[in-house]
Scaffold this motif. Structure first.
Motif, PDB file in Angstrom:
ATOM      1  N   GLY A 194       0.806  -1.228   0.000  1.00 49.66           N
ATOM      2  CA  GLY A 194       0.000   0.000   0.000  1.00 49.66           C
ATOM      3  C   GLY A 194       0.829   1.262   0.000  1.00 49.66           C
ATOM      4  N   GLY A 220       3.478  -5.417  -6.152  1.00 46.95           N
ATOM      5  CA  GLY A 220       2.300  -6.272  -6.003  1.00 46.95           C
ATOM      6  C   GLY A 220       1.063  -5.444  -5.725  1.00 46.95           C
ATOM      7  N   PRO A 221      -0.094  -5.940  -6.135  1.00 42.64           N
ATOM      8  CA  PRO A 221      -1.340  -5.196  -5.900  1.00 42.64           C
ATOM      9  C   PRO A 221      -1.685  -5.167  -4.419  1.00 42.64           C
ATOM     10  N   ASP A 222      -2.329  -4.076  -4.013  1.00 40.59           N
ATOM     11  CA  ASP A 222      -2.771  -3.918  -2.632  1.00 40.59           C
ATOM     12  C   ASP A 222      -4.208  -4.419  -2.523  1.00 40.59           C
ATOM     13  N   PHE A 223      -4.372  -5.647  -2.031  1.00 38.98           N
ATOM     14  CA  PHE A 223      -5.700  -6.242  -1.904  1.00 38.98           C
ATOM     15  C   PHE A 223      -6.328  -5.987  -0.535  1.00 38.98           C
ATOM     16  N   GLY A 224      -5.659  -5.199   0.314  1.00 43.41           N
ATOM     17  CA  GLY A 224      -6.206  -4.930   1.626  1.00 43.41           C
ATOM     18  C   GLY A 224      -5.470  -5.672   2.721  1.00 43.41           C
ATOM     19  N   GLU A 226      -6.426  -8.092   4.944  1.00 42.69           N
ATOM     20  CA  GLU A 226      -6.543  -9.539   5.162  1.00 42.69           C
ATOM     21  C   GLU A 226      -5.590 -10.340   4.281  1.00 42.69           C
ATOM     22  N   PRO A 227      -5.513 -10.086   2.954  1.00 41.67           N
ATOM     23  CA  PRO A 227      -4.519 -10.809   2.146  1.00 41.67           C
ATOM     24  C   PRO A 227      -3.086 -10.540   2.579  1.00 41.67           C
ATOM     25  N   THR A 231      -0.389 -13.495   3.722  1.00 44.71           N
ATOM     26  CA  THR A 231       0.930 -13.673   3.112  1.00 44.71           C
ATOM     27  C   THR A 231       2.038 -13.632   4.158  1.00 44.71           C
TER      28      THR A 231
END
Length: 322
Positions: A194, A220-224, A226-227, A231
């Motif tokens: 993020g 990498g994409p910021d999926f929030g 919880e993901p 990880t």
């Protein structure tokens, strides 16, 4: 539709007579009749049937009445939304799940009579523009970013220096540590997807990485959150930073670890920003509450970027032990 005429129409209905409506509105009966006639002409219907005993609503007048009342209520809500002292205090926080939202919740508990409207804007540029345009009353931000200064019409005062923790999974090399010095993180990879380039938080963590030789990885994409937790829990090499008071919940099987950073303790410097001409009375209450409860920097050695050490324009530079 002329809202003055609509108001006159509703007042005449409630009063039962044009004469009494005129008294309530502090105008003449002739002015009441003219306003009603103008409204009838605008709508193309007759709202009252006039008789020697007064005026009575027609079927069209009865149909219009609930909508007319709703229009006047909407007018009042619209005015109240911008009327100082009656509209909610609009405050921006970076995220509703971060510690800053907790500061606002504490303020609301201390001042339950103050209506709050909490919004989330992306970065300091958007937040400062919203303050200057009057869209919001205040924002919590780290100020100032390198090479930039706040506009002259924006004030800022520090309200919270938040210590950072290292956040790891159970297999990470520091998972069993009770505390870690930032120097021991040299060469290690800190994953923060993020960390958007150009934001004040990216500037903070870039400076932290440069000061202690670690690597901030934002790939990498910021999926929030919880993901991110999933990880970190399954990695022996990845770690991230979280603030001390950031509320986080994760499955027990993740066995995640929050490890304090010391000697020095990196602190993230939150300041409250507002427009110098903002008249909202609750803004003063918010500033007073935050500054009276501000604990100051944590005991011992702390670290924060040099550009964040002068965040209080009025009180002078904050002290930091490098």
């Amino acid at each position: 539709m002329d809202l003055t005429a609509v108001h006159t129409f509703v007042t005449a209905v409630d009063a039962g007579q044009f004469q009494e409506a005129a008294t309530n509105l502090s105008i003449t009966p002739q002015a009441v009749s003219k306003r009603i006639a103008a409204l009838e002409k605008d709508l193309g219907v007759q709202l009252f049937s006039r008789t020697a005993r007064g005026a009575r609503l027609t079927i069209d007048g009865q149909a219009l009445l609930p909508h007319a009342r709703a229009l006047l209520q909407a007018e009042e809500r619209a005015a109240a939304s911008v009327r100082p002292g009656s509209r909610p205090l609009r405050v921006d926080v970076i995220g509703r799940q971060l510690s800053l939202a907790g500061l606002l919740r504490d303020f609301h508990r201390a001042h339950p009579d103050v209506d709050l409207d909490v919004v989330t804007l992306f970065d300091s540029d958007a937040a400062i523009a919203a303050i200057r345009s009057g869209t919001i009353d205040a924002t919590f931000r780290a100020v100032t970013m390198p090479g930039r200064q706040l506009p002259d019409d924006i004030e800022a005062t520090p309200v919270f220096d938040e210590p950072l923790h290292l956040f790891t999974g159970p297999a990470h090399e520091f998972a069993a540590a009770r505390e870690v010095t930032p120097a021991r993180l040299a060469g290690r990879r800190i994953w923060m997807p993020g960390n958007a380039s150009g934001t004040e938080w990216a500037a903070y963590y870039d400076e932290l990485a440069a000061a202690f030789g670690l690597t901030i990885d934002s790939i990498g994409p910021d999926f929030g959150i919880e993901p991110l937790l999933d990880t970190i829990a399954n990695s022996s090499t990845l770690a991230t930073f979280v603030s001390e008071q950031t509320p986080l919940v994760w499955p027990a099987a993740h066995d995640l670890r929050r490890i304090p950073l010391h000697d020095p303790t990196p602190v993230y410097p939150h300041s409250l920003l507002w427009h110098t001409d903002n008249p909202h009375p609750a803004l003063t209450a918010l500033r007073t509450h935050l500054t009276s409860t501000y604990p100051g920097r944590p005991d011992g050695k702390t670290w924060t970027p040099k550009w964040a050490q002068h965040s209080d324009r009025r009180a002078g530079p904050a002290t930091t032990t490098p």
